[in-house]
Design an enzyme around this catalytic site. Structure first.
Site, short mmCIF file in Angstrom:
data_model
loop_
_atom_site.label_atom_id
_atom_site.label_comp_id
_atom_site.label_asym_id
_atom_site.label_seq_id
_atom_site.Cartn_x
_atom_site.Cartn_y
_atom_site.Cartn_z
N CYS A 121 0.84 -1.21 0.00
CA CYS A 121 0.00 0.00 0.00
C CYS A 121 0.87 1.26 0.00
CB CYS A 121 -1.01 -0.05 1.14
SG CYS A 121 -2.33 1.16 0.97
N HIS A 172 -3.69 -5.35 -0.04
CA HIS A 172 -3.15 -5.84 1.24
C HIS A 172 -3.15 -7.37 1.23
CE1 HIS A 172 -2.97 -2.07 3.59
NE2 HIS A 172 -3.83 -1.69 2.65
N GLU A 210 -2.02 -9.28 3.41
CA GLU A 210 -2.29 -9.78 4.77
C GLU A 210 -3.78 -9.76 5.10
OE1 GLU A 210 -1.32 -6.84 3.97
OE2 GLU A 210 -1.82 -5.31 5.46
N ASP A 236 -22.61 -8.77 17.15
CA ASP A 236 -22.87 -7.83 18.24
C ASP A 236 -22.42 -8.51 19.53
OD1 ASP A 236 -24.01 -6.14 16.41
OD2 ASP A 236 -26.08 -6.44 17.06
N ASP A 257 -27.77 4.28 12.83
CA ASP A 257 -28.91 3.53 13.38
C ASP A 257 -30.19 4.34 13.20
OD1 ASP A 257 -27.23 1.43 14.52
OD2 ASP A 257 -26.60 2.91 15.99
#
Ligand code: 1PR
Length: 568
Positions: free
Chosen positions: A80, A190, A192, A241, A419
């Site tokens: 990157c 990336h 990784e 969550d 939300d």
């Protein structure tokens, strides 16, 4: 081999460290200029902004030793920003100079035909089919997250184009996905974070030292014509969550319209409508994260939905969860909940930037901000109003969590989680959100037909409504520097009725940054539907994956069948 890592102190280098651990390699950190002499191989996993990377290297006295290291012919692998510093300059910070090894500039993507940042899994086209490919292959997808790129432009930059090892198309732009010459290898993506395909690249570079020194491309570089469609896949995100249950264990839970407690049976055996039962326990966060990674999730989200308000930051249980999950998963990991200025139980103040930094160092790639994003946009608009300016022209003052984290870690590391809740109004509504009203469709749900509504922002996990619309919030956070929006819906959460396409379309019209549609997925067809109706970049689900009702592979298959790009 004496492998060293160059880290200038920004962003998540833990992911790459975890990849090497997984592949069985040891490494050391470059801490002073002398370490460059000891290194026999060097990886520079740069993240953040071009200018801050160059500044940090200069400030630590590492830029010139890095130049000398590369000139010495020892193997270098830049990721990157670690690849971008090989170029002359970047329009991201025009006053800063790169190493200038590759004679062309890094420039920003145009957002006229696409969302910027370029975030997600895209294909790579290898330019030398007869040469060693450094473990890369045409059939795999790799994870990209960047707003600036090196154009592949053999007409204007023939010498730079000679470095191109693989190219990628985003929208109608073709850019260098990887570069390779002599001892230098670099990837814009990336490895990784690119699952098994990425680990294969790291492993090939580490295990074939001869390849590390002999990467001279041979095929003449010719102009490429963009295909009608790029190879960016639609991302499928699995969200967990997390909160502590009544016994104090950290569990993955899942609400219905944000209510995570089981409906308690009444004395007569009927189910009560109010939920005073136990917190739903759908599994352990790290085990589930590993399971979804293996199942092909393109990204994972861990949401700390109660923020564990009383834990000092250093003992924050969620940090341990992120650290353990990052050792198991090699796709992007987002952590949300509690990313804000906090006061420790002993009175010590911690900025949102410090909180985020702790998660990045533990292995998170992005942080997700919800309540604080609403407060920041409200404040920005309030200040504009106080100065008798149009609220829409308001700008941030650089102090919000979004701004400080984006400045330090790059905007791609900052997600805003929204939300919203529907507010139904009369058809002749004349209030402040008139311009954003959505009207129920004839083919929609019965309760929506002939109705109008707007979308109101909430904070504290939907417990408090705020005088801000979702469109105002989305525009505001894009201006403050958010790199992506996760768009939940309290009305649809946990219902399995499908994503709220009206909501997603509304936000799509208002911002250019990528959007992750969330809440309400009940079947693989719902993912196809939201991508086809809105063109968003990603879709997130929780309940159906946790309960095993639909698996991720099935969703990918449904996307492919509908001619939508998906990573297999
Ligand atoms: O305000 O910055 O501390 O962040 C708190 C974060 O926690 C917010 O991102 C908020 O969405 C989340 N959160 C808070 N309370 C709840 C709750 O459920 N009681 N979770 C909660 C919200 C929504 C999604 C869910 C999708 C998909 N969960 O994360 O995964 O709706 O679900 P589905 O596929 O089952 O329909 P801050």
């Amino acid at each position: 081999m004496c492998l060293y890592f160059l880290d200038y102190g920004a962003g998540n280098v833990q992911s790459l460290a975890n990849s090497l651990k997984k592949l069985g390699y040891d490494f050391q950190w470059i801490t002073c200029p002398d370490d460059f002499h000891k290194a026999t191989s060097l990886i520079f996993p740069g993240v953040g902004a071009f200018g801050s990377a160059v500044d940090a290297l200069v400030a630590k006295g590492l830029l010139e030793p890095l130049r000398e290291y590369i000139a010495s012919g020892k193997p270098y692998f830049g990721i990157c920003i670690g690849m971008q510093v090989l170029f002359q300059s970047s329009t991201e910070n025009p006053e800063k100079k790169g190493l200038g090894l590759i004679p062309s500039p890094i420039e920003e993507f145009s957002n006229v035909d696409k969302s910027v940042p370029h975030m997600g899994w895209n294909a790579c086209d290898l330019l030398d089919s007869d040469k060693p490919a450094e473990g890369a292959d045409r059939s795999s997808h790799y994870y990209f997250v960047h707003s600036y790129r090196a154009a592949y432009d053999p007409s204007n930059y023939p010498e730079a184009a000679e470095w191109a090892h693989a190219v990628t198309q985003y929208g109608q732009e073709i850019f260098m996905a990887s570069v390779r010459k002599a001892n230098v290898f670099g990837t814009q993506f990336h490895p990784e974070k690119s699952g098994d395909a990425g680990l294969k690249i790291i492993s090939a570079w580490l295990s074939e030292p001869e390849l590390q020194r002999s990467g001279a491309p041979s095929t003449p570089r010719v102009l490429r014509t963009p295909r009608p469609r790029d190879g960016l896949t639609k991302r499928i995100v699995a969200c967990m969550d997390v909160r502590s249950n009544d016994e104090g264990d950290l569990v993955v839970t899942k609400g219905d319209q944000y209510d995570v407690r089981e409906k308690a049976p009444s004395a007569a055996g009927t189910v009560q409508t109010n939920s005073s039962g136990a917190v739903r326990n759908l599994g352990k966060p790290v085990a589930l994260a590993a399971k979804y990674y293996q199942a092909g999730a393109d990204e994972l989200c861990l949401m700390n939905i109660t923020s564990f308000r009383h834990s000092p930051l250093r003992d924050q249980p969620m940090v341990a969860v992120v650290r353990a999950a990052a050792e198991e998963v090699f796709v992007p990991l987002t952590i949300g909940g509690g990313i804000k200025d906090t006061v420790e139980p002993d009175g010590t103040r911690r900025s949102a930037l410090e909180v985020a930094g702790l998660y990045f160092r533990a292995g998170a790639d992005k942080v997700s901000i919800a309540s604080e994003a609403v407060y920041a946009v409200e404040q920005m608009r309030r200040k504009a109003k106080e100065q008798s300016l149009d609220e829409e022209s308001a700008l941030g003052d650089g102090t919000s969590a979004i701004e400080t984290i984006a400045k330090a870690y790059g905007r791609q590391a900052v997600v805003v989680s929204i939300d919203p809740r529907r507010v139904y109004v009369d058809l002749d509504y004349e209030g402040p959100y008139k311009g954003e009203l959505v009207f129920g469709r004839e083919d929609g749900e019965e309760k929506e037909r002939g109705k109008a509504w707007w979308y109101q922002c909430t904070v504290r996990g939907g417990r408090e409504d705020r005088p801000l619309s979702v469109a105002q919030l989305a525009r505001g956070v894009e201006k403050l520097g958010a790199g992506e929006i996760v768009l939940n819906s309290i009305d649809r959460d946990g219902t399995g009725k499908g994503f709220d396409a009206d909501l997603v379309q509304l936000v799509r019209k208002n911002v250019r940054i990528p959007i992750v549609a969330s809440s309400g997925a009940g079947s693989a067809a719902h993912f196809v539907d939201i991508f086809q109706k809105t063109g968003v970049e990603a879709a997130l689900a929780a309940g159906i994956f946790h309960r095993g009702e639909v698996d991720i592979h099935e969703v990918k298959q449904a996307l492919s069948n509908a001619d939508l790009n998906a990573r297999s």
